[in-house]
Design a protein around this motif. Structure first.
Motif, PDB file in Angstrom:
ATOM      1  N   ASN A  20     -57.223  65.898  69.105  1.00 41.68           N
ATOM      2  CA  ASN A  20     -56.223  66.862  69.580  1.00 41.68           C
ATOM      3  C   ASN A  20     -54.788  66.342  69.534  1.00 41.68           C
ATOM      4  N   LEU A  21     -54.468  65.503  68.565  1.00 39.03           N
ATOM      5  CA  LEU A  21     -53.102  65.038  68.379  1.00 39.03           C
ATOM      6  C   LEU A  21     -52.243  66.218  67.933  1.00 39.03           C
ATOM      7  N   ARG A  22     -51.161  66.488  68.631  1.00 37.50           N
ATOM      8  CA  ARG A  22     -50.318  67.641  68.322  1.00 37.50           C
ATOM      9  C   ARG A  22     -49.025  67.257  67.625  1.00 37.50           C
ATOM     10  N   TYR A  23     -48.434  66.134  67.971  1.00 39.51           N
ATOM     11  CA  TYR A  23     -47.158  65.704  67.409  1.00 39.51           C
ATOM     12  C   TYR A  23     -47.286  64.273  66.916  1.00 39.51           C
ATOM     13  N   LEU A  24     -46.974  64.064  65.660  1.00 40.02           N
ATOM     14  CA  LEU A  24     -47.013  62.731  65.081  1.00 40.02           C
ATOM     15  C   LEU A  24     -45.608  62.406  64.587  1.00 40.02           C
ATOM     16  N   ILE A  25     -44.916  61.564  65.313  1.00 35.07           N
ATOM     17  CA  ILE A  25     -43.546  61.190  64.992  1.00 35.07           C
ATOM     18  C   ILE A  25     -43.521  59.684  64.738  1.00 35.07           C
ATOM     19  N   LEU A  26     -43.367  59.309  63.490  1.00 38.29           N
ATOM     20  CA  LEU A  26     -43.259  57.913  63.087  1.00 38.29           C
ATOM     21  C   LEU A  26     -42.028  57.782  62.194  1.00 38.29           C
ATOM     22  N   ARG A  27     -40.919  58.139  62.725  1.00 40.02           N
ATOM     23  CA  ARG A  27     -39.666  58.192  61.975  1.00 40.02           C
ATOM     24  C   ARG A  27     -38.961  56.837  62.015  1.00 40.02           C
ATOM     25  N   ALA A  47     -46.791  69.192  64.377  1.00 40.27           N
ATOM     26  CA  ALA A  47     -45.565  68.630  63.812  1.00 40.27           C
ATOM     27  C   ALA A  47     -45.821  67.208  63.344  1.00 40.27           C
ATOM     28  N   ILE A  48     -45.267  66.887  62.192  1.00 38.92           N
ATOM     29  CA  ILE A  48     -45.337  65.529  61.670  1.00 38.92           C
ATOM     30  C   ILE A  48     -43.964  65.147  61.132  1.00 38.92           C
ATOM     31  N   ASP A  49     -43.511  63.971  61.514  1.00 38.58           N
ATOM     32  CA  ASP A  49     -42.254  63.439  61.006  1.00 38.58           C
ATOM     33  C   ASP A  49     -42.488  61.975  60.654  1.00 38.58           C
ATOM     34  N   GLU A  58     -48.980  59.489  46.233  1.00 42.31           N
ATOM     35  CA  GLU A  58     -48.976  60.938  46.367  1.00 42.31           C
ATOM     36  C   GLU A  58     -49.256  61.347  47.803  1.00 42.31           C
ATOM     37  N   ILE A  59     -48.721  62.492  48.156  1.00 45.20           N
ATOM     38  CA  ILE A  59     -49.033  63.085  49.451  1.00 45.20           C
ATOM     39  C   ILE A  59     -50.491  63.535  49.375  1.00 45.20           C
ATOM     40  N   PRO A  60     -51.321  63.191  50.355  1.00 43.55           N
ATOM     41  CA  PRO A  60     -52.753  63.505  50.281  1.00 43.55           C
ATOM     42  C   PRO A  60     -53.017  64.990  50.019  1.00 43.55           C
ATOM     43  N   MET A  73     -42.755  69.782  59.274  1.00 44.52           N
ATOM     44  CA  MET A  73     -43.202  68.639  58.492  1.00 44.52           C
ATOM     45  C   MET A  73     -41.977  67.994  57.853  1.00 44.52           C
ATOM     46  N   TYR A  74     -41.716  66.752  58.202  1.00 43.72           N
ATOM     47  CA  TYR A  74     -40.597  66.003  57.639  1.00 43.72           C
ATOM     48  C   TYR A  74     -41.150  64.791  56.904  1.00 43.72           C
ATOM     49  N   LEU A  75     -40.912  64.746  55.597  1.00 43.88           N
ATOM     50  CA  LEU A  75     -41.417  63.673  54.754  1.00 43.88           C
ATOM     51  C   LEU A  75     -40.294  62.968  53.995  1.00 43.88           C
ATOM     52  N   SER A  76     -39.058  63.309  54.283  1.00 40.89           N
ATOM     53  CA  SER A  76     -37.920  62.867  53.475  1.00 40.89           C
ATOM     54  C   SER A  76     -37.672  61.363  53.549  1.00 40.89           C
TER      55      SER A  76
END
Length: 86
Positions: A20-27, A47-49, A58-60, A73-76
């Motif tokens: 149940n992870l809702r927000y993954l922020i590893l910026r 949300a993922i950043d 490659e992005i999975p 979704m932030y992948l920049s």
């Protein structure tokens, strides 16, 4: 709620057992390597950043095939190749 902070490089933290992870922020954590495909199968994720890291490859396909129903979704500023999710 789970938090991962103060990473100073290395590889993606092992999060596959977190339910149940809702927000993954590893910026801006200087993480290198590839994004693990299991992230794309986390149904609760909203949300993922992972921007401003050193991810490569490659992005999975789990991201591309819209298994995720994300609000954000932030992948920049990484070194991804291949198709980018819409």
């Amino acid at each position: 709620m789970s938090w991962v902070s103060d990473l100073k490089g290395g590889s993606f933290p092992p999060l596959e057992s977190i339910q149940n992870l809702r927000y993954l922020i590893l910026r801006n954590c200087s993480i290198s390597g590839e994004l693990p495909s299991y992230i794309g199968y986390m149904k609760s994720l909203k949300a993922i950043d992972v921007s401003f890291n050193n991810f490569t490859g490659e992005i999975p396909s789990s991201f591309i095939n819209l298994n995720l129903t994300l609000d954000l979704m932030y992948l920049s500023d990484n070194k991804f190749t291949g198709q980018i999710p819409s």
